[in-house]
Write a protein that holds these residues in place. Structure first.
Motif, PDB file in Angstrom:
ATOM      1  N   ALA A  18       0.825  -1.207   0.000  1.00 46.21           N
ATOM      2  CA  ALA A  18       0.000   0.000   0.000  1.00 46.21           C
ATOM      3  C   ALA A  18       0.858   1.256   0.000  1.00 46.21           C
ATOM      4  CB  ALA A  18      -0.933  -0.002   1.205  1.00 46.21           C
ATOM      5  N   LYS A  19       1.952   1.220   0.753  1.00 50.03           N
ATOM      6  CA  LYS A  19       2.856   2.374   0.783  1.00 50.03           C
ATOM      7  C   LYS A  19       3.480   2.598  -0.596  1.00 50.03           C
ATOM      8  CE  LYS A  19       5.073   3.073   4.551  1.00 50.03           C
ATOM      9  NZ  LYS A  19       5.998   3.037   5.689  1.00 50.03           N
ATOM     10  N   LYS A  22       0.795   4.001  -2.897  1.00 48.31           N
ATOM     11  CA  LYS A  22       0.543   5.409  -2.587  1.00 48.31           C
ATOM     12  C   LYS A  22       1.643   6.301  -3.155  1.00 48.31           C
ATOM     13  CE  LYS A  22      -0.719   8.396   1.243  1.00 48.31           C
ATOM     14  NZ  LYS A  22      -0.983   8.475   2.668  1.00 48.31           N
ATOM     15  N   SER A  23       2.892   5.861  -3.041  1.00 46.04           N
ATOM     16  CA  SER A  23       3.987   6.677  -3.576  1.00 46.04           C
ATOM     17  C   SER A  23       3.923   6.746  -5.095  1.00 46.04           C
ATOM     18  CB  SER A  23       5.342   6.147  -3.108  1.00 46.04           C
ATOM     19  OG  SER A  23       5.622   4.899  -3.689  1.00 46.04           O
ATOM     20  N   GLU A  26       1.419   9.337  -5.916  1.00 45.70           N
ATOM     21  CA  GLU A  26       1.878  10.694  -5.596  1.00 45.70           C
ATOM     22  C   GLU A  26       2.953  11.199  -6.543  1.00 45.70           C
ATOM     23  OE1 GLU A  26       3.048  10.252  -1.522  1.00 45.70           O
ATOM     24  OE2 GLU A  26       1.003  10.564  -0.787  1.00 45.70           O
ATOM     25  N   SER A  46      -6.877   3.839  -4.316  1.00 46.49           N
ATOM     26  CA  SER A  46      -7.201   4.561  -3.087  1.00 46.49           C
ATOM     27  C   SER A  46      -8.024   3.694  -2.139  1.00 46.49           C
ATOM     28  CB  SER A  46      -7.970   5.836  -3.437  1.00 46.49           C
ATOM     29  OG  SER A  46      -8.359   6.512  -2.285  1.00 46.49           O
ATOM     30  N   ILE A  49      -5.784   1.082  -0.463  1.00 41.10           N
ATOM     31  CA  ILE A  49      -4.974   1.680   0.600  1.00 41.10           C
ATOM     32  C   ILE A  49      -5.814   1.833   1.863  1.00 41.10           C
ATOM     33  CG2 ILE A  49      -3.790   3.802   1.295  1.00 41.10           C
ATOM     34  CD1 ILE A  49      -2.893   4.030  -1.692  1.00 41.10           C
ATOM     35  N   ASP A  50      -7.064   2.261   1.709  1.00 38.55           N
ATOM     36  CA  ASP A  50      -7.962   2.396   2.866  1.00 38.55           C
ATOM     37  C   ASP A  50      -8.290   1.042   3.490  1.00 38.55           C
ATOM     38  OD1 ASP A  50      -7.995   5.128   2.560  1.00 38.55           O
ATOM     39  OD2 ASP A  50      -9.938   5.182   1.536  1.00 38.55           O
TER      40      ASP A  50
END
Length: 96
Positions: A18-19, A22-23, A26, A46, A49-50
């Motif tokens: 997930a990290k 997310k990166s 971004e 998204s 990740i949640d």
């Protein structure tokens, strides 16, 4: 009853993934692509990740409840020995 232990490695792997996801979102490597193609994938990412964050909280709660109910660790059941130091630390019986 025994404490759940098999989920810990899956949750750790999920957090790392997930990290990373997310990166990637971004960094903006999606620039220049068609926005209508990106929105569904970004939405799913998204949500994943949640879900990972919620699953981690659920696992922490289950472990806390298992400690409060004084569940035995799987190692204790197999070896018939007193609880391991790691199990005592997880349940807050030993301070590090």
């Amino acid at each position: 009853m025994t404490m759940p232990s098999t989920a810990n490695s899956y949750i750790a792997n999920s957090k790392i993934t997930a990290k990373t996801l997310k990166s990637l979102l971004e960094t903006g490597s999606w620039r220049g692509a068609d926005l209508l193609d990106i929105i569904p994938a970004a939405t799913v990412a998204s949500l994943l990740i949640d879900v990972v964050a919620c699953t981690e909280k659920i696992a922490e709660s289950v472990n806390e409840l298992a400690c409060l109910a004084k569940f035995k660790s799987v190692d204790d059941v197999v070896t018939k020995e007193p609880p391991s130091l790691l199990a005592k630390i997880r349940c807050g019986r030993v301070r590090v």
